[in-house]
Each structure stands twice: as structure tokens, then as C-alpha cells.
Design a protein around this motif. Structure first.
Motif, PDB file in Angstrom:
ATOM      1  N   SER A 324       0.822  -1.214   0.000  1.00  0.00           N
ATOM      2  CA  SER A 324       0.000   0.000   0.000  1.00  0.00           C
ATOM      3  C   SER A 324       0.857   1.266   0.000  1.00  0.00           C
ATOM      4  O   SER A 324       1.979   1.276   0.505  1.00  0.00           O
ATOM      5  CB  SER A 324      -0.913   0.013   1.231  1.00  0.00           C
ATOM      6  N   GLU A 326      -0.769   4.200   1.071  1.00  0.00           N
ATOM      7  CA  GLU A 326      -1.504   5.080   1.974  1.00  0.00           C
ATOM      8  C   GLU A 326      -0.729   5.212   3.284  1.00  0.00           C
ATOM      9  O   GLU A 326      -0.648   4.273   4.078  1.00  0.00           O
ATOM     10  CB  GLU A 326      -2.896   4.512   2.234  1.00  0.00           C
ATOM     11  N   ARG A 329      -2.421   4.424   6.709  1.00  0.00           N
ATOM     12  CA  ARG A 329      -2.719   3.002   6.839  1.00  0.00           C
ATOM     13  C   ARG A 329      -1.462   2.186   7.119  1.00  0.00           C
ATOM     14  O   ARG A 329      -1.456   1.346   8.027  1.00  0.00           O
ATOM     15  CB  ARG A 329      -3.397   2.500   5.551  1.00  0.00           C
TER      16      ARG A 329
END
Length: 520
Positions: A324, A326, A329
Motif C-alpha cells: 500500500s 496510503e 494506513r
């Protein structure tokens, strides 16, 4: 505990030809070149092209993914078919660092050809409730979601029953793996496993993540106009899996690891918001490493990824952590991973202290294989502690945790992270549910094939799988005394007059040199 004696084993001295010594001297003009040439020759570097590629990895010529021959061609053909038909494809990974990075490589790599989440998904077995490898209840769940093709990574070679079950549900299987081969080719669409190659092949030592990478590489070469991201973006994940799995870093393994470490370090130098893999960067920051050497992986990233399944069972989120972009996150996931590793260290330390007390009461002079049991030991750390015991004592070690009968369903398994054959149920009689089981891990040293020793006691076991130096097992508690006696007796018969070598630390040396000659 008595101090270990050391037994030195010196490799036979082979004098390389003069032309090779001259070639080595060209790369190190200030040295005589003789010792370096002997060492390189002994390690299998025996021609000018190999030498150049070893000294400078940018001159190394990696093997084609199609060295896997017809099996790779079959895999690519089946993936192309899935793409053309819009079929649902599922990646089936494993819960250790090699398995997690393998899954991540396929998630990012196959994700260039199949829409992530819409057409492509992944499944990681739960370490505390599932064994390594494919399982029927997981396959059934994928079938209910409409999956028509499973691509395994770091697992699957020996899961014949589960592959046949998938077939019955209309699911094809492509196996990518590096573990022990079954006696006959499994009924799969393709099986890509370097153990089918000769030991001299530069692909022979690939771990699961590197095999997965080779599959993606072949797909990139076959459909070059489809991918939007460069293949090289996967190399940092490949390096993590290769090094964490402790495979021999030679041939393509060494080359891929070098490229991956370089990519890892370059990415870490960027601000977090510009990193290709901010989750990997955050893990390195949390373990205070800069990603420029293999030990940053083997003592930093690898143990943290492995800790998640050891403590929580479900390590699926680690794929998201590694892939990921992000930031919020991955920060949360990295902190969760760090907490799991802290907890793992604490549990491991507690078990180590208890094991040391048990060892103090053990007469090692009459013990070949150490078998220790305790109620409630956390099974996820027993392999780590067994490895320490084996190294300290110079003897194979098996640590077993006794569980209560209500946890003994046959769908559950031990939670070791051995890396060879996948666990298979052995004595699945209906009455096993009424027995108290012990589950745990085995580790060996000094070239003692512990896998074979344990396997010969198959009639006493519930489940077992592994390789010569690392295995996981479960057995009824009432069988432990007989099991312990049987494997120790078998080891004594096997070693014969060499049984006095037990307890010695074996140190292998490549060359015998004089101190005065070092640096010359």
C-alpha cells in the motif's frame, strides 16, 4: 550445561588453473590472487564470465524465466486464458516472510494484468488454525466466490488431495513453490519449482518469492504492452523474501538480492510520501536499519513479518503493509507489526528461561535428541527456541506444547515455520479428537537429518512436515515417551561409532592460511 567442543572440517584444497588466478589478479592487482582464486573456485566460480558477474553484479547474466521450460509456458498460457475470459484469480500464499513477500510480488505483479480486488484476490492461511499449504475449506470458500484459477506461492507442491479437490470444484491450480517435490507431478495446470532443475542451475536455490518473481517476469516478457509499472519495482520485495528465508545466495538468488537491496536503500532515502513502499521504509525505521545490507532484512524486517503470524495467526494485513501507498494506513500496520514482534520477543524469552531450567536437569551425556514438553507453551515461538537449543547443545531439539483436548480438531495444525514439505495429516482417526495432543517444532544441527528420524516414527504422530533441519509436528501426549525413546535409539544406531560427535560444534572452513598471508 557442558561447553561445546569444536570440530573443524577443512574442505579439500583444489589449486585452480593459472589462467583463473591471473583473471582474479586483474580484479585485485594488489593481491597475489592465489587465495581468492582458490576460494572462488571452490565456491563454483570457475570461468571468466562467472567471475566478472560475481565481482560486479551488473555484469551478471540472469537466467531466463523460461528456463523452467514447458511448465512456465503452461503457466503463462493459463494466465492469458484467465485474462481473456475475465476469470476470477486467487493468489494462495503462506504466512512467513517468504510467503508474505511472494504473495505481495504476485499481488503487485499479476495486478498489472488482473484488476486487484475485482478480478484478483489473495488468501493467507491462519498460522494458528491452518497448516502450511492449501486446505479444502479455504478452497471451498474461493469456489463460492467464483474463483476459477489459484496461483500458489511458496507452497502447494505436495498438496495433492487439495489440488484434486480444487479440480472437482472447477478450479485450476498453478503452483509456484521451492519446497520438496511429490513423487509424481501433481494434477495442476503448471508447477514451477526449481527443484525440478539441476543443482548447478543458477535458479536452483530460488526461494518462493523469487519463483513468483520469475512467473511475473515471464508474463511481462509475453505481454510487454500491458503492464503500467516496471518489473524492477518488485525487486525490493524479492530481496526481503530471499534473505529472510535463508536460502543460499548464489546464482540468480545473489543477483536478485543485490538488485533488491539497492532498490530498498534508494527508496528509503526518499521522503515517506514519495516512497514506492512506505510500509517497508517504516519497518526499517522502526528497527533502526537503513536497508543497505542483508542483516537489515534477516534481523530487522524478516523477524517482524514472521512475528505477526506467530502472535496473531492471521498475517494477511502484511501484504497490504508491503504494497500500500496510503501513509496513515501503513503507519498503523507497521506499528501493529512492531507490537507483535515485541510480544514475540517477550514470549520467546519466557520459553527460553523455562527451557534452560529443564536443560539443567537433563543428562546430555546420554541424550542424542532433546525432547522437552510443557503445557501452554506458545507454539508460535517454539521453532525459534528449538533452534537456539540445538545450536547451544550441538544436538537436535524438539519442543512440544501440550494442549487441551477441545483444541484437537483435525483441521487445526501446528504453527511452525519450517520451509520444506507442507504439513500432512498422518493418523486422522475419529478418536483423535478425544486425545490430548502436543504440538511443536523440531530443529537440527551438524547435518543430522531430523526429518527422516521423526518420519520413521509416523505411527506415533498426528501431523508432521518439514525438511532435514526444521520441522513441525503434533502427536498424542501419551505417545511422547515412546517417541522420544524411539528417535534417540534410531539416532544412536545411525551414528554408530560417530555418536561421540554429538554436542560438538561443527565449523566448516574453505581454506587454511597463515595469518602473515592475510591481505596478500
Amino acid at each position: 550445561m557442558p561447553n561445546q567442543q569444536s570440530q573443524w572440517i577443512l574442505s579439500p584444497t583444489v589449486q585452480p588453473p593459472e589462467w583463473f588466478i591471473d583473471a582474479v589478479r586483474q580484479h585485485a592487482p594488489d593481491l597475489s590472487g592465489n587465495y581468492a582464486a582458490q576460494l572462488l573456485w571452490h565456491r563454483g566460480i570457475q570461468d571468466a564470465e562467472q567471475l566478472a558477474g560475481f565481482i560486479n553484479y551488473r555484469l551478471y547474466k540472469p537466467a531466463s524465466p523460461f528456463e523452467f521450460g514447458q511448465e512456465m509456458e503452461r503457466a503463462i498460457a493459463r494466465l492469458k486464458q484467465a485474462q481473456e475470459l475475465g476469470e476470477q484469480v486467487a493468489i494462495w500464499g503462506d504466512f512467513d516472510a517468504d510467503g508474505i513477500t511472494s504473495t505481495s510480488v504476485l499481488w503487485d505483479g499479476l495486478g498489472q494484468f488482473f484488476a486487484q480486488y475485482l478480478q484478483l484476490s489473495y488468501h493467507i492461511p491462519n498460522r494458528l488454525t491452518d497448516s502450511h499449504g492449501l486446505n479444502c475449506h479455504g478452497i471451498e470458500a474461493l469456489a463460492n466466490r467464483g474463483v476459477k484459477l489459484i496461483v500458489t506461492c511458496d507452497t502447494g507442491s505436495t498438496n495433492i488431495k487439495e489440488i484434486e479437490y480444487a479440480q472437482a470444484l472447477g478450479i485450476d491450480v498453478i503452483v509456484t513453490d521451492h519446497h520438496t517435490l511429490p513423487p509424481e507431478r501433481p494434477p495442476v495446470a503448471a508447477i514451477i519449482n526449481p527443484r525440478y532443475l539441476s543443482p548447478e542451475n543458477p535458479l536452483f536455490n530460488l526461494s518462493g518469492v523469487a519463483v513468483a518473481y520469475k512467473l511475473v517476469e515471464a508474463l511481462y516478457q509475453t505481454l510487454p504492452d500491458v503492464p503500467q509499472e516496471p518489473l524492477e519495482d518488485l525487486l525490493d520485495l524479492v530481496a526481503i523474501g530471499l534473505i529472510a528465508d535463508l536460502v543460499q545466495l548464489s546464482g540468480d538468488c545473489r543477483y536478485l538480492a543485490q538488485l533488491g537491496i539497492e532498490k530498498l536503500q534508494r527508496d528509503l532515502q526518499k521522503p515517506a510520501e514519495l516512497r514506492r513502499r512506505p510500509g517497508v521504509g517504516r519497518l526499517l525505521e522502526l528497527c533502526r536499519k537503513n536497508g543497505d545490507r542483508p542483516t537489515d532484512i534477516s534481523f530487522g524486517i524478516g523477524p517482524r513479518i514472521n512475528a505477526v503470524s506467530r502472535i496473531q495467526g492471521d498475517a494477511s494485513f502484511c501484504v497490504e503493509l508491503l504494497t500500500s501507498r496510503e501513509l496513515q494506513r501503513v503507519e498503523k500496520l507497521a506499528q501493529t507489526t512492531e507490537l507483535a514482534n515485541t510480544r514475540r520477543k517477550s514470549l520467546q524469552k519466557d520459553v527460553e528461561l523455562q527451557v534452560d531450567k529443564k536443560l539443567d536437569k537433563l543428562d546430555l551425556s546420554t541424550t542424542g535428541i532433546i525432547v522437552l514438553t510443557e503445557t501452554g507453551w506458545p507454539v508460535g515461538v517454539l521453532g525459534l527456541v528449538a533452534g537456539q537449543v540445538a545450536q547451544k547443545t550441538g544436538r537436535p531439539a524438539i519442543l512440544l506444547s501440550v494442549e487441551e483436548p477441545e483444541t484437537n480438531d483435525v483441521g487445526a495444525s501446528f504453527t511452525d515455520s519450517f520451509s520444506e514439505a507442507q504439513a500432512q495429516p498422518l493418523n486422522l482417526k475419529s478418536e483423535i479428537n478425544n486425545l490430548k495432543l502436543a504440538r511443536g517444532s523440531a530443529r537440527s544441527v551438524n547435518q543430522i537429518d531430523l526429518y527422516q528420524l521423526v518420519l520413521e516414527q509416523v505411527n506415533l504422530l498426528h501431523r508432521f512436515g518439514g525438511h532435514p533441519f526444521a520441522a513441525g509436528l503434533s502427536l498424542p501426549v501419551e505417545n511422547i515417551p515412546l517417541f522420544t525413546e524411539a528417535i534417540n535409539q534410531k539416532l544412536r544406531l545411525q551414528m554408530g561409532k560417530d555418536s561421540n560427535l554429538l554436542g560438538q560444534q561443527v565449523i566448516k572452513a574453505d581454506l587454511l592460511v597463515k595469518v602473515a598471508d592475510l591481505g596478500k
